[in-house]
Design an enzyme around this catalytic site. Structure first.
Site, PDB file in Angstrom:
ATOM      1  N   THR A  22       0.821  -1.251  -0.065  1.00  0.00           N
ATOM      2  CA  THR A  22       0.102  -0.032   0.052  1.00  0.00           C
ATOM      3  C   THR A  22       0.735   1.347  -0.142  1.00  0.00           C
ATOM      4  O   THR A  22       0.699   2.450  -0.589  1.00  0.00           O
ATOM      5  CB  THR A  22      -0.894   0.136   1.236  1.00  0.00           C
ATOM      6  OG1 THR A  22      -1.340  -1.348   1.494  1.00  0.00           O
ATOM      7  CG2 THR A  22      -2.173   0.882   0.908  1.00  0.00           C
ATOM      8  N   VAL A 140       5.949   7.031  12.343  1.00  0.00           N
ATOM      9  CA  VAL A 140       5.243   7.474  13.334  1.00  0.00           C
ATOM     10  C   VAL A 140       4.181   8.354  12.899  1.00  0.00           C
ATOM     11  O   VAL A 140       4.577   9.447  12.248  1.00  0.00           O
ATOM     12  CB  VAL A 140       6.321   7.912  14.554  1.00  0.00           C
ATOM     13  CG1 VAL A 140       5.335   8.449  15.885  1.00  0.00           C
ATOM     14  CG2 VAL A 140       7.185   7.045  14.958  1.00  0.00           C
ATOM     15  N   GLY A 142       2.153   8.393  10.366  1.00  0.00           N
ATOM     16  CA  GLY A 142       1.657   8.510   9.136  1.00  0.00           C
ATOM     17  C   GLY A 142       2.062   9.554   8.414  1.00  0.00           C
ATOM     18  O   GLY A 142       3.307  10.088   8.217  1.00  0.00           O
ATOM     19  N   GLY A 195      -8.149  -1.372   5.574  1.00  0.00           N
ATOM     20  CA  GLY A 195      -6.521  -1.422   5.456  1.00  0.00           C
ATOM     21  C   GLY A 195      -5.819  -0.709   6.298  1.00  0.00           C
ATOM     22  O   GLY A 195      -4.767  -0.420   6.011  1.00  0.00           O
ATOM     23  N   ASP A 209       1.678  -2.041  18.670  1.00  0.00           N
ATOM     24  CA  ASP A 209       2.276  -1.073  17.658  1.00  0.00           C
ATOM     25  C   ASP A 209       2.199   0.419  18.130  1.00  0.00           C
ATOM     26  O   ASP A 209       3.152   1.108  17.935  1.00  0.00           O
ATOM     27  CB  ASP A 209       0.900  -1.151  16.687  1.00  0.00           C
ATOM     28  CG  ASP A 209       1.225  -0.259  15.629  1.00  0.00           C
ATOM     29  OD1 ASP A 209       2.005  -0.300  14.500  1.00  0.00           O
ATOM     30  OD2 ASP A 209       0.408   0.979  15.335  1.00  0.00           O
ATOM     31  N   LYS A 213       5.814   3.024  18.399  1.00  0.00           N
ATOM     32  CA  LYS A 213       5.831   4.357  17.853  1.00  0.00           C
ATOM     33  C   LYS A 213       6.175   5.072  19.015  1.00  0.00           C
ATOM     34  O   LYS A 213       7.021   6.308  18.739  1.00  0.00           O
ATOM     35  CB  LYS A 213       4.542   4.706  17.215  1.00  0.00           C
ATOM     36  CG  LYS A 213       4.294   4.039  15.856  1.00  0.00           C
ATOM     37  CD  LYS A 213       2.809   4.060  15.514  1.00  0.00           C
ATOM     38  CE  LYS A 213       2.334   3.161  14.389  1.00  0.00           C
ATOM     39  NZ  LYS A 213       0.671   3.263  14.310  1.00  0.00           N
ATOM     40  N   GLY A 310      -2.456   4.528   5.873  1.00  0.00           N
ATOM     41  CA  GLY A 310      -3.008   4.800   4.630  1.00  0.00           C
ATOM     42  C   GLY A 310      -1.925   5.016   3.523  1.00  0.00           C
ATOM     43  O   GLY A 310      -0.894   5.595   3.947  1.00  0.00           O
TER      44      GLY A 310
HETATM   45  N1  HSE Z   1      -1.935  -0.367  12.087  1.00  0.00           N
HETATM   46  C1  HSE Z   1      -1.429   0.947  12.423  1.00  0.00           C
HETATM   47  C2  HSE Z   1      -2.541   1.772  12.898  1.00  0.00           C
HETATM   48  C3  HSE Z   1      -0.798   1.310  10.816  1.00  0.00           C
HETATM   49  O1  HSE Z   1      -3.734   1.179  12.714  1.00  0.00           O
HETATM   50  O2  HSE Z   1      -2.231   2.793  13.093  1.00  0.00           O
HETATM   51  C4  HSE Z   1       0.025   2.660  11.065  1.00  0.00           C
HETATM   52  O3  HSE Z   1       1.077   2.376  11.563  1.00  0.00           O
END
Ligand code: HSE
Length: 443
Positions: A22, A140, A142, A195, A209, A213, A310
């Site tokens: 992506t 970190v 996006g 996604g 996750d 970050k 994204g």
């Molecule tokens: N899986 C992560 C989220 C994607 O949901 O924020 C971005 O790091």
């Protein structure tokens, strides 16, 4: 000293792209759409020369097919490739590829938060030794340029605290449960369809996750050596509709927050579901949006919100790094990024038992005279002061929910008191304990 780039300054900067999912698709698209502007900005073209992916090439646009190579070695051994953009994710084989690339003098751009959270010190050392640049803005938040803002904009300031929403999937689930109600697993499925979730969505739900970050953010914010072991991590899988509803009644919203605090060089670093005032700005960041609310010593309160994941938002962050690093290579800028420095501040990480917080407690207890007195007696015996109490309904035989919020208390004392309460024969289930942060982020 950084390696001299051979040839004229307007010679093309060549990229080797690792992975074509992506985010890589977004990078390819932005370079196609903005190629002319980027070339004129840098006075040299920036081109993807080769793409290596072990996965399917289904996402490859027709124009990219000729760039595909079968082997990582085709990129590693190509002396014309200046920068490697790693968008494979995960630790292996990404770590091996990045190390080999650095050792062969190529600069790196990566969005790999798990790898950096675990191995950034080793990787940064290697970058210094081999005189190459590294960019990781996309790891970190996006599309939110939070690392660059901390690294450059706030370089001379002192950051006191950061409250962040850094996992879009968890924020999407909690927002849906808060606004519309619904089953956890069904909402998670929708987040996956959109996604945003990791390939292993348990990393989103269990807070890991966010912790990846937060470690990266904390290292930059405090110039400190912080590791995953330092983070208190609790996820959202036990958050029930009942707790969301009680919190609302008390004037709070539950969010999965990443929290950093620095008081007298004692650092708190934690990820957990948190009750925050529903009137605060961060409480109103919903869906897959990410947010950062910083308190800096001189700049004061700062807020950033935007897409934390994204294709195009994350690719935008990658391209920002690409332009910065390409510019340095073109102009033979020999300065290392300050973040690579090993001059860490001396800090102590606060242990879980030393944390001071306000708490939300939900007891499941028999509805009989004297029950509340027993619970409040135990809390009082541990120096825990009650701020408010809600009990609703009447259950002559079964149990009822008794919700208590506390004033500031020491976590160790609080947990000991709950252990004692849970041992009472009138308490029928494990008590829910959530932290409250009375964030004042109103502008
Ligand atoms: N899986 C992560 C989220 C994607 O949901 O924020 C971005 O790091």
């Amino acid at each position: 000293m950084l390696k001299e780039r051979q040839g004229s300054s307007n010679k093309a900067i060549n990229i080797g792209l690792l992975g074509f999912g992506t985010v890589a698709g977004g990078v390819y698209r932005i370079l196609k759409e903005r190629g002319k502007e980027i070339t004129s900005m840098l006075s040299a073209p920036v081109e993807i020369k080769k793409i290596f992916t072990r996965g399917s090439r289904n996402l490859f646009p027709e124009s990219a097919k000729s760039l595909a190579v079968k082997d990582f070695g085709d990129i590693l051994n190509d002396r014309d490739i200046d920068i490697i953009i790693e968008l494979i994710g995960g630790i292996n084989p990404a770590k091996e590829y990045i190390i080999k690339a650095i050792e062969s003098g190529k600069s790196i751009i990566t969005a790999n938060k798990a790898l950096l959270a675990e191995y950034s010190e080793e990787i940064f050392k290697l970058c210094l030794k081999n005189n190459v640049h590294i960019g990781f803005e996309a790891a970190v938040g996006g599309g939110i340029p939070i690392l660059r803002s901390i690294k450059n904009g706030l370089a001379g300031d002192s950051i006191r605290s950061v409250y962040s929403i850094i996992n879009g999937t968890s924020n999407y689930i909690l927002s849906k449960m808060t606004k519309e109600g619904g089953k956890f697993n069904e909402i998670l499925k929708k987040a996956q369809e959109k996604g945003y979730a990791e390939s292993d969505p348990s990393l989103d739900i269990n807070g890991v996750d966010s912790a990846h970050k937060l470690v990266i953010l904390g290292r930059l914010a405090f110039s400190a050596s912080i590791s995953m072991e330092d983070v208190i991590i609790e996820g959202i899988k036990d958050i029930s509709q009942l707790d969301i509803n009680f919190s609302k009644e008390l004037g709070y919203i539950i969010k999965l927050l990443g929290i950093l605090k620095n008081e007298d060089s004692k650092i708190e670093i934690r990820v957990h579901p948190t009750l925050i005032p529903s009137s605060s700005l961060i409480a109103n960041v919903d869906g897959v949006f990410n947010a950062f609310f910083l308190n800096a010593g001189y700049a004061g309160p700062l807020s950033f919100t935007g897409y934390g994941a994204g294709s195009l938002p994350t690719a935008s962050a990658v391209i920002g790094d690409l332009i910065e690093i390409a510019g340095k290579l073109i102009h033979n800028d020999k300065h290392h990024d300050l973040i690579l420095s090993e001059k860490f501040n001396k800090i102590r990480i606060k242990k879980k038992k030393d944390i001071i917080s306000r708490y939300y407690l939900r007891f499941s207890a028999a509805d009989r005279p004297g029950v509340l007195a027993k619970i409040s007696g135990i809390l009082g015996g541990h120096s825990i002061s009650i701020a408010s109490m809600i009990q609703k309904g009447r259950q002559v035989k079964g149990s009822v929910s008794i919700v208590i919020t506390t004033h500031e208390a020491n976590e160790d004392e609080l947990l000991n008191s709950i252990k004692e309460c849970d041992g009472l024969d009138v308490v029928s289930a494990k008590t829910v304990v959530l932290r409250i942060e009375d964030i004042e982020d109103k502008l």
